[in-house]
Design an enzyme around this catalytic site. Sequence first.
Site, PDB file in Angstrom:
ATOM      1  N   ASP A 504      32.430   8.038 -41.529  1.00 50.24           N
ATOM      2  CA  ASP A 504      32.203   6.707 -42.090  1.00 50.24           C
ATOM      3  C   ASP A 504      30.729   6.364 -42.096  1.00 50.24           C
ATOM      4  OD1 ASP A 504      32.237   6.742 -39.289  1.00 50.24           O
ATOM      5  OD2 ASP A 504      32.831   4.649 -39.136  1.00 50.24           O
ATOM      6  N   GLU A 510      30.335   5.418 -33.723  1.00 50.69           N
ATOM      7  CA  GLU A 510      31.525   5.655 -34.537  1.00 50.69           C
ATOM      8  C   GLU A 510      31.437   7.080 -35.069  1.00 50.69           C
ATOM      9  OE1 GLU A 510      34.637   2.998 -36.824  1.00 50.69           O
ATOM     10  OE2 GLU A 510      32.698   2.165 -36.376  1.00 50.69           O
ATOM     11  N   ASP A 517      37.830   6.135 -45.978  1.00 54.82           N
ATOM     12  CA  ASP A 517      36.504   6.267 -46.571  1.00 54.82           C
ATOM     13  C   ASP A 517      36.419   7.575 -47.357  1.00 54.82           C
ATOM     14  OD1 ASP A 517      36.640   4.738 -44.126  1.00 54.82           O
ATOM     15  OD2 ASP A 517      34.479   4.507 -44.175  1.00 54.82           O
ATOM     16  N   GLU A 782      27.499  -0.493 -45.848  1.00 55.70           N
ATOM     17  CA  GLU A 782      28.906  -0.725 -45.552  1.00 55.70           C
ATOM     18  C   GLU A 782      29.392  -2.049 -46.154  1.00 55.70           C
ATOM     19  OE1 GLU A 782      29.607  -1.243 -41.362  1.00 55.70           O
ATOM     20  OE2 GLU A 782      31.723  -0.712 -41.548  1.00 55.70           O
ATOM     21  N   HIS A 803      26.933   4.087 -45.331  1.00 58.77           N
ATOM     22  CA  HIS A 803      28.385   4.106 -45.330  1.00 58.77           C
ATOM     23  C   HIS A 803      28.799   4.383 -46.766  1.00 58.77           C
ATOM     24  CE1 HIS A 803      30.722   2.597 -41.851  1.00 58.77           C
ATOM     25  NE2 HIS A 803      31.730   2.489 -42.692  1.00 58.77           N
TER      26      HIS A 803
HETATM   27  C1  BGC Z   1      34.778   2.220 -40.093  1.00 55.70           C
HETATM   28  C2  BGC Z   1      35.299   2.282 -41.486  1.00 55.70           C
HETATM   29  C3  BGC Z   1      36.757   2.493 -41.426  1.00 55.70           C
HETATM   30  C4  BGC Z   1      37.292   1.269 -40.783  1.00 55.70           C
HETATM   31  C5  BGC Z   1      38.741   1.088 -40.779  1.00 55.70           C
HETATM   32  C6  BGC Z   1      35.394   1.056 -39.407  1.00 55.70           C
HETATM   33  O1  BGC Z   1      34.977   0.869 -38.148  1.00 55.70           O
HETATM   34  O2  BGC Z   1      33.396   2.196 -40.047  1.00 55.70           O
HETATM   35  O3  BGC Z   1      34.546   2.740 -42.456  1.00 55.70           O
HETATM   36  O4  BGC Z   1      37.381   2.875 -42.573  1.00 55.70           O
HETATM   37  O5  BGC Z   1      36.777   1.061 -39.492  1.00 55.70           O
HETATM   38  O6  BGC Z   1      38.955  -0.049 -41.381  1.00 55.70           O
END
Ligand code: BGC
Length: 930
Positions: A504, A510, A517, A782, A803
Amino acid sequence: MQILLSLQARGLCLHARVWCPHQTLLLILLLLSPWTFAQVTITKVLTENSVNPIGLDTETPRFSWVMASEKRNVAQSAYQIKVALSESDLQKESNLVWNSGRVSSNQSVFVAYQGSPLKSGTRYFWQVKVWDNQGKASAWSPVVFWQSAFFKPEQEFKAQWITPGFEEDQAQRPSPLFRKEFKTATKKVARATVYITAHGMYEAELNGQRIGDAYFTPGWTSYQKRLQYQAYDVTTMLKSGTDNALGVTLGSGWYRGFLAWGDKKDHYGQDIALLLQLDILYTDGSQESILSDKSWKTSTGPILNSEIYDGEMYDSRKEIPSWSQAAFDDHGWSAAKEADFPKNILIATYNEPIRKHESFKPRQILTTPEGDQVLDFGQNLVGWVEVTLSGKSGDKLELYHTEVLDKKGNFYTENLRAADQKNTFILNGKPNQLLRPHFTFQGFRYVKVVGFPGVLKPDNFTTVALYSDMMPTGDFSCSHPLLNQLQKNIQWGQKGNFLDVPTDCPQRDERLGWTGDAQAFFRTAAYNMNVHNFFAKWLKDVAADQLPTGSVPFVVPNVLGPQATGSAGWADASTIIPWEMYLLYGDKKVLEDQYSSMKAWVGYIRSQSKDDLWKTGFHFGDWLFYIPGDDRDGRSAVTDKYLIAQCFYAYSTQLLIHAARVLGKKEDITEYTDLLQKIKTAFRQEYMTSTGRLVSGTQTAYVLALHFDMLPEELRAQAAQRLVDNIKSYNDHLTTGFLGTPYLCHVLSRFGYEDVAYTLLMQKTYPSWLYPVTMGATTIWERWDGIKPDSTFQTPSMNSYNHYAYGAIGDWMYRNITGIQADAQNPGYQQFIIKPILGGGLNDAQATLKTYYGTIRSAWKKEGKTLTQEIGIPVNSRADIYLTASSLESVTEGGKALNTVKELEVLGVEDGYVRLKAGSGTYKFSIVLE
Ligand code: BGC
């Protein structure tokens, strides 16, 4: 003539032989001969989509080749492949392990090996020759090779797993070093191959030299079920008849390092471990292996601590000179311990390794209002900074990494959440030390420097971008500078988040393989780079981590646990990506491999549904849709999550039906076609009024319902109109999140609203794709409003500046602005469509796409009343061309009237387009616009 033909067919073999004047004369005759002139040459040869791969554990590798020709309309009518154990056997055509003979076929991609059974750990050489559609033969291709890996790793890996022989400091976890000295026989080494894997990450050396150029090996997979090993050719690094030494450093990596939240570590186990086997083949045919076992010695070294999120602590005073060379005195080191970790989960590496790519020097050295010294590298990227510097022994240099500066210009790290992104280097006093981290990476554009001895100079610092070494395949540019920057940002978003798994984001705590994604961005990714092997590998982890119920995790590899599964639009990566892989790469094997996973996912949804409605479980929904201010009451973008789930239920079922058709699974076709009908009926009853209004009046609701064909045919046009009305009501802005955004412009163009799609694309105020560009973004954000117009930030708990999900618009740009489209009826671009949509005030646009057949090119330019359209079609492929012209008379090709160009099949005029079919070659059309 007969002689000439056979000589020509042996074109390359002549090379290898001794020349005589007689042969030269024959060759000249041959080249001059109008009857035998080969119009096709083979320019690229791939084994399992790689150039000379070492370490393939498939017993039926597949061969592909790219051809070129100066002529038009060139296709393959037959091929011949031969495979041998040595180059000379191949040239002599003796002892061939496979000779396909001449096979009449136009297949030039993924031709499966059909020779005698392959042996493991063996190098095979092969070449191919083709006949074109005139029956003329090409020369033999250059000789290429692949080397097989282990077909039965649990038996063939004779090495033992080993762990450090000392008590590890579990708080700091300094990186252990493993070394082994050995002597080679006094005979010539024909080939030496080392196979390495680890629990954790490794960097290996032989005789003081780094082995290979891959980083973060063995990569990240679902380690309990699939652990990759790498194979390296170290023939030239090995000294024969004398002492050699191997040295390997391990880091905690994804295996046991901190991942996800709440200080969680040891996701796969606590033990760091090494498995290594060096197989040496001498020219006399004898063999010898050096194996990891308890005779290896272990110690700690300069890496005091290394964590993916937090960075590395490196004390160069603890470097051990010559530790990976022979004659080093290791008697103070402790003997490694053998461990009984499984070997039946070992697999060869299928995808490209992470390698070093672009590097940047600081563009500026800033002193922030808070007094920090900050380097600006001008590009948000993922990798690390290498420093060259001199200082006193014990001097401590700290590098902090971040993506943005705040409104006042200060170093801003809040959005990194718990990730430190900090590398610390302690100097040893030697001049010009070159320092870099090893088992960590950072996402950053800015670096805060603390403790630099002396004055900071740009020359001291170089960034290294690290990412999976996928071949770049596409490029897009046009007359609009902001769109060009958007395209660059999309590509950098891809580079920064394709580190062995699609993540992501690369900077905060993370960096996980979020499935939603990945599916949102897949199509775009496949334009920019060849992501075939990358995703083929990841999809196997999707299947491996799928629960017995069929539910698919939020992230793959799954480090969030069995409860973190089953969200609509995320889990559907398991059906969407395999299908799109088939469409774009024509790879049926991906569908075969993934079919049971696809079916299990649909089966899971079915088990959760009642009366064909999926209305249970947790769903992220249209994640990060734009939330308007209070004054937008009543037009909020919040889309009913179960409405979304029902749409994806239908879509996954539809893709399963498509896959079943390709694989000839008749019963499944019938069963799921019936199910799909019921899913759609249930959708209509639950979420749609009789006039086609949806219970969620949002853009995403209409986009998904239209894109997945949820609505009855006769109600689709009005639904598209509602979508457009909604967009207009936001002053031509989108409000979609992760699930609606990828399809938004596609739906608009499908229903004839190309102009609205262009308006959204060209929109500069947020929410829009160009807004971040106007704010100086160098990657995809993002959030639509990651940085607000007043330079304040979105909430730091969810605000990454790298992102890729919203970069999914790249797919629309390639597919519509330049019009390069795969043909669903003929997957893999052997036939494709070129249908550019002019608009958005653009004067020109051009894109190229490297397919398995060669490079497709589509370019157009408007000058006054003239439109030029240039199209390149690779050998052995054909295109359906749509020219923006209202009559045949308004078009010429290469200055000639269309009906006089023999290579073109003119189909007629349709909806403002002149339609043609063309075979390979380059074409330049000139169109008089009305
Ligand atoms: C991530 C996203 C992921 C999402 C789930 C986030 O913390 O960064 O890109 O798809 O959580 O909703």
